[in-house]
Enzyme design. Sequence first.
Site, PDB file in Angstrom:
ATOM      1  N   SER A 274       0.824  -1.213   0.000  1.00  0.00           N
ATOM      2  CA  SER A 274       0.000   0.000   0.000  1.00  0.00           C
ATOM      3  C   SER A 274       0.856   1.260   0.000  1.00  0.00           C
ATOM      4  O   SER A 274       1.924   1.298   0.617  1.00  0.00           O
ATOM      5  CB  SER A 274      -0.905  -0.002   1.244  1.00  0.00           C
ATOM      6  OG  SER A 274      -1.507   1.258   1.447  1.00  0.00           O
TER       7      SER A 274
ATOM      8  N   GLU B 209       0.216   3.655   1.685  1.00  0.00           N
ATOM      9  CA  GLU B 209       0.231   4.096   3.082  1.00  0.00           C
ATOM     10  C   GLU B 209       1.589   3.824   3.730  1.00  0.00           C
ATOM     11  O   GLU B 209       1.954   4.467   4.707  1.00  0.00           O
ATOM     12  CB  GLU B 209      -0.872   3.392   3.878  1.00  0.00           C
ATOM     13  CG  GLU B 209      -2.278   3.886   3.589  1.00  0.00           C
ATOM     14  CD  GLU B 209      -2.588   5.215   4.270  1.00  0.00           C
ATOM     15  OE1 GLU B 209      -2.104   5.442   5.397  1.00  0.00           O
ATOM     16  OE2 GLU B 209      -3.313   6.029   3.668  1.00  0.00           O
TER      17      GLU B 209
ATOM     18  N   TYR C 100      -2.024   0.058  10.359  1.00  0.00           N
ATOM     19  CA  TYR C 100      -2.292  -0.624   9.086  1.00  0.00           C
ATOM     20  C   TYR C 100      -1.056  -0.534   8.180  1.00  0.00           C
ATOM     21  O   TYR C 100      -0.606  -1.536   7.629  1.00  0.00           O
ATOM     22  CB  TYR C 100      -3.500   0.030   8.408  1.00  0.00           C
ATOM     23  CG  TYR C 100      -3.739  -0.391   6.970  1.00  0.00           C
ATOM     24  CD1 TYR C 100      -4.543  -1.485   6.680  1.00  0.00           C
ATOM     25  CD2 TYR C 100      -3.176   0.323   5.906  1.00  0.00           C
ATOM     26  CE1 TYR C 100      -4.783  -1.864   5.360  1.00  0.00           C
ATOM     27  CE2 TYR C 100      -3.405  -0.050   4.585  1.00  0.00           C
ATOM     28  CZ  TYR C 100      -4.210  -1.144   4.321  1.00  0.00           C
ATOM     29  OH  TYR C 100      -4.438  -1.507   3.020  1.00  0.00           O
TER      30      TYR C 100
END
Length: 329
Positions: free
Chosen positions: A124, A126, A148
């Site tokens: 990801s 992120e 996460y």
Amino acid sequence: MTKTALITGVTGQDGYYLSRLLLQKGYRVVGLVLPQRQSNLAKLGSLVNKLEVYAVDMTDTKVLSGLLEQVKPQEIYNLAAPSFIPDSWDDPLGTLDLVTGTAIRLLTAVRQTGLAIRFYQASSSEMFGKVDCSPQDENTPFRPMNPYAAAKLHAHWTTVHHREYYNLFACSGILYNHESPRRSPQFVTRKVCLGVAAIKLGISDRLEIGNLDAKRDWGYAGDYVEAMWLMLQQKQPEDYVIGTGKLHSVKELVATAFESVGLDWTRYVVVNPNLVRPDEHFLLVANSTKAKQKLKWQPQLSLEKLLEKMVHKDLERLQNGTIAATGKP
């Protein structure tokens, strides 16, 4: 010979689009779900009848090894992850186990069986977190800013280690925000599109939004799953950044969605400071040059067309009563 692909997280947005793509390519598609989440299979609609689905305890490597021996997939797509990032703060350990634990156990099972399996890990954007430079590519340092992202980074490096240490065909796609009509209403794109549809039909008269100046690199999930597949068709396993390379603000998102049904967004949108996320000032935008050159991948659907597609699907759902204005069935 018919290829077999195994997908974890098959009931999610990406699981749906990837399953559909692989079925169109003639694959036998096997989906894994946790026993306690079998009710989520309803999200797949009629597509579920074309899949082989197994309810599996993915915390047990021995069970996973046995399943791989039984199914004998040529490709594994590990998409298992929590659906909404902010929730990871409430259960960081559960998030770590679902994301990293599943990746480690699957990769261990691949090693134990000795089968020639190509493995895809859903990484990801992120993971980049608090970036110092934009856009980001495969060499940009990772600085995850939530549980996460930290779990995704651990799973990402685990995949790299299995490729380099055990010589497995294992790769990661570092995907930026990708949306579709199947997104949960918790996500801003779907929240906006559902809100626009409800206002158009006279069900609602306002849409509350947080930071209108927050910017994202948004693409279409249907395009991004093709990149996943392409990664596993290469001669060598590598990691790839996948995104549009274009930043759009939430204000642009809102204006475009309202414009798709002929409405002026300024008449309906209310800014609610309580909806502002603390990490929204980071400029995460993809440099997908490597994917474009090596995979010959290009995003096909523009943000304008994507939002139009999402708004009109929500108009259809509201009109036939399959969802309420809250997004719940």
